[in-house]
Design a protein around this motif. Structure first.
Motif, PDB file in Angstrom:
ATOM      1  N   PRO A 203       0.818  -1.218   0.000  1.00  0.00           N
ATOM      2  CA  PRO A 203       0.000   0.000   0.000  1.00  0.00           C
ATOM      3  C   PRO A 203       0.851   1.266   0.000  1.00  0.00           C
ATOM      4  O   PRO A 203       1.943   1.303   0.568  1.00  0.00           O
ATOM      5  N   ARG A 204       0.320   2.282  -0.644  1.00  0.00           N
ATOM      6  CA  ARG A 204       0.995   3.574  -0.696  1.00  0.00           C
ATOM      7  C   ARG A 204       0.544   4.445   0.473  1.00  0.00           C
ATOM      8  O   ARG A 204      -0.566   4.301   0.989  1.00  0.00           O
ATOM      9  N   LEU A 205       1.405   5.366   0.847  1.00  0.00           N
ATOM     10  CA  LEU A 205       1.028   6.371   1.837  1.00  0.00           C
ATOM     11  C   LEU A 205       0.099   7.382   1.175  1.00  0.00           C
ATOM     12  O   LEU A 205       0.225   7.693  -0.007  1.00  0.00           O
ATOM     13  N   ARG A 206      -0.859   7.892   1.946  1.00  0.00           N
ATOM     14  CA  ARG A 206      -1.789   8.897   1.433  1.00  0.00           C
ATOM     15  C   ARG A 206      -1.714  10.145   2.306  1.00  0.00           C
ATOM     16  O   ARG A 206      -1.543  10.014   3.527  1.00  0.00           O
ATOM     17  N   PRO A 207      -1.953  11.345   1.728  1.00  0.00           N
ATOM     18  CA  PRO A 207      -2.110  11.638   0.310  1.00  0.00           C
ATOM     19  C   PRO A 207      -0.785  11.498  -0.438  1.00  0.00           C
ATOM     20  O   PRO A 207       0.248  11.399   0.213  1.00  0.00           O
ATOM     21  N   PRO A 208      -0.844  11.539  -1.805  1.00  0.00           N
ATOM     22  CA  PRO A 208      -2.031  11.746  -2.642  1.00  0.00           C
ATOM     23  C   PRO A 208      -2.878  10.477  -2.742  1.00  0.00           C
ATOM     24  O   PRO A 208      -2.376   9.371  -2.572  1.00  0.00           O
ATOM     25  N   TYR A 209      -4.149  10.659  -3.009  1.00  0.00           N
ATOM     26  CA  TYR A 209      -5.074   9.544  -3.193  1.00  0.00           C
ATOM     27  C   TYR A 209      -5.040   9.089  -4.653  1.00  0.00           C
ATOM     28  O   TYR A 209      -4.623   9.827  -5.542  1.00  0.00           O
ATOM     29  N   VAL A 210      -5.506   7.849  -4.868  1.00  0.00           N
ATOM     30  CA  VAL A 210      -5.405   7.294  -6.224  1.00  0.00           C
ATOM     31  C   VAL A 210      -6.245   8.072  -7.217  1.00  0.00           C
ATOM     32  O   VAL A 210      -5.956   8.045  -8.423  1.00  0.00           O
ATOM     33  N   ALA A 211      -7.284   8.748  -6.766  1.00  0.00           N
ATOM     34  CA  ALA A 211      -8.080   9.573  -7.676  1.00  0.00           C
ATOM     35  C   ALA A 211      -7.256  10.736  -8.231  1.00  0.00           C
ATOM     36  O   ALA A 211      -7.579  11.290  -9.287  1.00  0.00           O
ATOM     37  N   GLN A 212      -6.178  11.080  -7.527  1.00  0.00           N
ATOM     38  CA  GLN A 212      -5.309  12.164  -7.978  1.00  0.00           C
ATOM     39  C   GLN A 212      -4.041  11.632  -8.648  1.00  0.00           C
ATOM     40  O   GLN A 212      -3.673  12.051  -9.745  1.00  0.00           O
ATOM     41  N   VAL A 213      -3.371  10.718  -7.961  1.00  0.00           N
ATOM     42  CA  VAL A 213      -2.145  10.105  -8.479  1.00  0.00           C
ATOM     43  C   VAL A 213      -2.275   8.606  -8.267  1.00  0.00           C
ATOM     44  O   VAL A 213      -2.044   8.095  -7.176  1.00  0.00           O
ATOM     45  N   GLY A 214      -2.674   7.912  -9.322  1.00  0.00           N
ATOM     46  CA  GLY A 214      -2.942   6.490  -9.192  1.00  0.00           C
ATOM     47  C   GLY A 214      -2.094   5.650 -10.117  1.00  0.00           C
ATOM     48  O   GLY A 214      -0.862   5.708 -10.077  1.00  0.00           O
ATOM     49  N   LEU A 215      -2.742   4.886 -10.977  1.00  0.00           N
ATOM     50  CA  LEU A 215      -2.070   3.944 -11.858  1.00  0.00           C
ATOM     51  C   LEU A 215      -1.153   4.659 -12.839  1.00  0.00           C
ATOM     52  O   LEU A 215      -1.593   5.554 -13.571  1.00  0.00           O
ATOM     53  N   PHE A 216       0.132   4.299 -12.832  1.00  0.00           N
ATOM     54  CA  PHE A 216       1.166   4.910 -13.669  1.00  0.00           C
ATOM     55  C   PHE A 216       1.262   6.423 -13.461  1.00  0.00           C
ATOM     56  O   PHE A 216       1.682   7.166 -14.339  1.00  0.00           O
ATOM     57  N   GLY A 217       0.845   6.873 -12.260  1.00  0.00           N
ATOM     58  CA  GLY A 217       0.977   8.274 -11.901  1.00  0.00           C
ATOM     59  C   GLY A 217      -0.164   9.162 -12.353  1.00  0.00           C
ATOM     60  O   GLY A 217      -0.125  10.384 -12.142  1.00  0.00           O
ATOM     61  N   TYR A 218      -1.205   8.573 -12.950  1.00  0.00           N
ATOM     62  CA  TYR A 218      -2.321   9.362 -13.465  1.00  0.00           C
ATOM     63  C   TYR A 218      -3.551   9.244 -12.568  1.00  0.00           C
ATOM     64  O   TYR A 218      -3.702   8.254 -11.835  1.00  0.00           O
ATOM     65  N   PRO A 219      -4.454  10.227 -12.619  1.00  0.00           N
ATOM     66  CA  PRO A 219      -5.706  10.114 -11.861  1.00  0.00           C
ATOM     67  C   PRO A 219      -6.423   8.815 -12.225  1.00  0.00           C
ATOM     68  O   PRO A 219      -6.528   8.469 -13.406  1.00  0.00           O
ATOM     69  N   THR A 220      -6.902   8.106 -11.211  1.00  0.00           N
ATOM     70  CA  THR A 220      -7.435   6.767 -11.453  1.00  0.00           C
ATOM     71  C   THR A 220      -8.773   6.572 -10.765  1.00  0.00           C
ATOM     72  O   THR A 220      -8.914   6.835  -9.570  1.00  0.00           O
ATOM     73  N   LEU A 221      -9.744   6.094 -11.551  1.00  0.00           N
ATOM     74  CA  LEU A 221     -11.044   5.698 -11.017  1.00  0.00           C
ATOM     75  C   LEU A 221     -10.928   4.240 -10.598  1.00  0.00           C
ATOM     76  O   LEU A 221     -10.791   3.347 -11.433  1.00  0.00           O
ATOM     77  N   GLU A 222     -10.971   3.985  -9.295  1.00  0.00           N
ATOM     78  CA  GLU A 222     -10.865   2.621  -8.780  1.00  0.00           C
ATOM     79  C   GLU A 222     -12.232   2.169  -8.296  1.00  0.00           C
ATOM     80  O   GLU A 222     -12.911   2.873  -7.555  1.00  0.00           O
ATOM     81  N   HIS A 223     -12.673   0.998  -8.749  1.00  0.00           N
ATOM     82  CA  HIS A 223     -13.985   0.486  -8.366  1.00  0.00           C
ATOM     83  C   HIS A 223     -13.917  -1.004  -8.072  1.00  0.00           C
ATOM     84  O   HIS A 223     -13.159  -1.751  -8.719  1.00  0.00           O
ATOM     85  N   ASN A 224     -14.738  -1.444  -7.134  1.00  0.00           N
ATOM     86  CA  ASN A 224     -14.969  -2.863  -6.932  1.00  0.00           C
ATOM     87  C   ASN A 224     -15.863  -3.375  -8.054  1.00  0.00           C
ATOM     88  O   ASN A 224     -16.694  -2.661  -8.595  1.00  0.00           O
TER      89      ASN A 224
END
Length: 571
Positions: A355-376
């Motif tokens: 797990p990454r430390l937050r912030p930033p959250y994955v909605a801001q800096v996520g997959l490959f460093g880009y904003p990411t919509l994560e969903h179940n």
């Protein structure tokens, strides 16, 4: 909704070394010499596949699938082929349970591995007996090992022979599978692409791309429906779309199907029946949030689901009803921690799932460093139906002041375990009576887990609490992914808690001391004849306050629940 591989950074090994030692070609990786035969075997396995850093886990699977193990020679060859340091490849391979690394001089694992689930529901159903009897019966050519939850709690005890599940397993049934008398792999019956299209499937996403709906319009419907994230966190779905859409492009999407929480199997249940309803919901969510590329992360234990998704994604792409973004299916490797969103993203990037430390959250800096919509997976599964039937339809379900529907994964001492769709806010007593056929004969309701391994344990006297987000927190519990495990008078809450903490100890990624050391220390204290309750409470507080992610923060919940609600068992 376009995207390309060009935005994925190459592994740092691709650029070579800035300085080379004498006698070594400039840019060649350091480390052991590579066996030419192993290198040729790896190259043949990878074929024309890209050698990108983020594909490391996929390539490790190719080697393991082909040879049943990961030899030192193959790891070194893979490292050279991918222009990575051997240490990087080894640290990733050694992190995941399903990769078998064989050192030089070692014999390696047996040709066939039998995994016996020893999580709570399976332990209650006789997993210990299977683990005791199977090694002697199956012989030295078969490896029998305990395994964490494999997502088939409704069919406990569950066993996996190779990649083939044996449900409600007996010693005799496992032996028949091993000895070849039952060799057919599990293949679920489901609504395929043709049947789904015939029933109006993908018309909604096609209409969206044709301009018949607006992003604002469908986002507002999701907000009004009160649908929340069904992976456990419960974040409002429509609000998440808005947050990601407000971030700069390009944006990615990551779908989490790594349901490793003991007691949870709802995602598998829906995937095995209607995979395209999930895929269309995923596309709708991606369109609403302005996502350009999608990654689906599926746990390795779901081999049957993987075969279905590979087949149906190919059919969808071949006969696309509309323009599709790039969609990638990634395979987990046996790590519960990868159910945590940022650990999953690390794994998709080909790294250890930490797990990454937050912030930033994955909605801001996520997959490959880009904003990411994560969903179940289940969250997006409901999107099409909500948009077609309207927000009021979904919100109209519910009891005790709650809104919506919940898919309860129920296992344990009930007559009808399984996924039961019920109103949000239903109580566990109502769930047992109305959906589960009552308790098993000879069993009386004693206790229950309202939210899987990390959701705490409550006594039967507290069985009238509405089951939903935010209703269980006052009691130190939560609903999580709605995994409900039922205990009877023949079970002990202390035994259940020890099983759960043992699971957390084994599944801790080891990144932070409070979780890595705390889970081991808690288990040792719980295995003593008398619990040191003061020390357990102090330890629990440290873990909850200082752990990086939800695993360490929630691991003490079973311990604290038992001390609070089952004092007679720890006195």
């Amino acid at each position: 909704m376009g995207g390309s591989d060009s935005k994925i950074p190459l592994g740092r090994g691709a650029a070579g070394s800035a300085a080379s030692s004498p006698g070594r070609k400039r840019g060649s990786p350091k480390g052991r010499r590579v066996d030419p035969r192993a290198l040729e075997e790896v190259r043949k396995l990878l074929g024309k596949e890209l050698r990108r850093r983020d594909l490391l886990i996929e390539h490790l699977h190719k080697v393991q699938d082909a040879y049943g193990r990961l030899s030192a020679a193959h790891l070194a060859a893979l490292a050279q082929e991918m222009r990575m340091a051997m240490a990087e490849v080894y640290e990733v391979a050694s992190f995941y349970h399903h990769f078998d690394i064989v050192k030089e001089g070692e014999a390696g694992p047996a040709a066939l591995t039998v995994r016996v689930c020893d999580s709570l529901s399976c332990e209650m159903a006789g997993a210990k007996d299977l683990l005791r009897k199977l090694p002697g019966l199956l012989g030295k050519d078969v490896r029998v090992i305990p395994a964490p939850c494999i997502g088939r709690c409704e069919s406990a005890p569950a066993v996996v022979v190779g990649q083939n599940p044996v449900l409600e397993a007996t010693v005799e049934a496992v032996a028949r599978h091993v000895h070849g008398r039952l060799t057919k792999s599990f293949e679920p019956r489901y609504i395929d692409y043709a049947a789904y299209r015939k029933g109006g499937g993908y018309q909604l996403i096609a209409d969206c791309l044709a301009g018949k709906h607006t992003r604002e319009g469908i986002t507002k419907v999701m907000e009004d429906s009160s649908l929340r994230g069904l992976g456990g966190a419960g974040f409002p779905t429509g609000r998440k779309w808005r947050l990601v859409a407000a971030e700069p492009e390009p944006r990615n999407m990551a779908v989490n199907i790594d349901e490793g929480e003991p007691g949870t199997f709802k995602d598998r249940y829906y995937l095995e029946r209607d995979p395209h309803r999930f895929l269309e919901g995923m596309l709708l969510a991606a369109w609403a949030a302005g996502v350009g590329e999608i990654w689906i992360y599926l746990r390795d234990e779901y081999a049957g689901c993987r075969a279905v998704l590979e087949r149906e994604l190919a059919r969808l792409k071949k006969d696309a009803p509309c323009a599709l973004p790039p969609i990638h299916l990634r395979r987990g490797a046996g790590a519960y921690i990868c159910g945590e969103e940022s650990a999953m993203i690390e794994s998709i990037e080909g790294k250890r799932g930490m797990p990454r430390l937050r912030p930033p959250y994955v909605a801001q800096v996520g997959l490959f460093g880009y904003p990411t919509l994560e969903h179940n997976m289940e969250t997006v599964y409901w999107v099409r139906e909500i948009l077609e039937k309207g927000a009021a339809w979904f919100a109209s379900h519910g009891r005790n002041g709650r809104k919506g529907l919940r898919s309860f994964s129920v296992s344990g001492r009930v007559k009808k375990p399984g996924v039961h769709l019920a109103p949000a806010g239903i109580t566990v007593k109502e769930l047992i009576a109305e959906h589960c056929g009552g308790m098993q004969d000879g069993h009386e309701f004693y206790a229950y887990l309202p939210g899987g391994a990390s959701g705490g344990i409550l006594p039967a006297e507290m069985g009238d609490i509405p089951l939903d987000f935010d209703t269980l927190q006052p009691y130190g519990c939560f609903i999580g992914s709605a995994a409900v495990v039922i205990l009877s008078q023949k079970d002990k809450a202390t035994d259940a808690a020890k099983n759960l903490v043992r699971f957390f100890k084994d599944e801790s990624c080891g990144q932070c001391t409070p979780c890595r050391v705390g889970t081991a220390k808690a288990l040792a204290l719980m295995e003593a004849p008398h619990w040191d309750q003061a020390l357990l409470k102090e330890l629990s507080t440290a873990m909850m306050d200082a752990s990086i992610c939800g695993l360490g923060q929630a691991a003490p919940n079973p311990v604290l629940s038992v001390m609070k609600f089952f004092p007679q068992e720890v006195a």
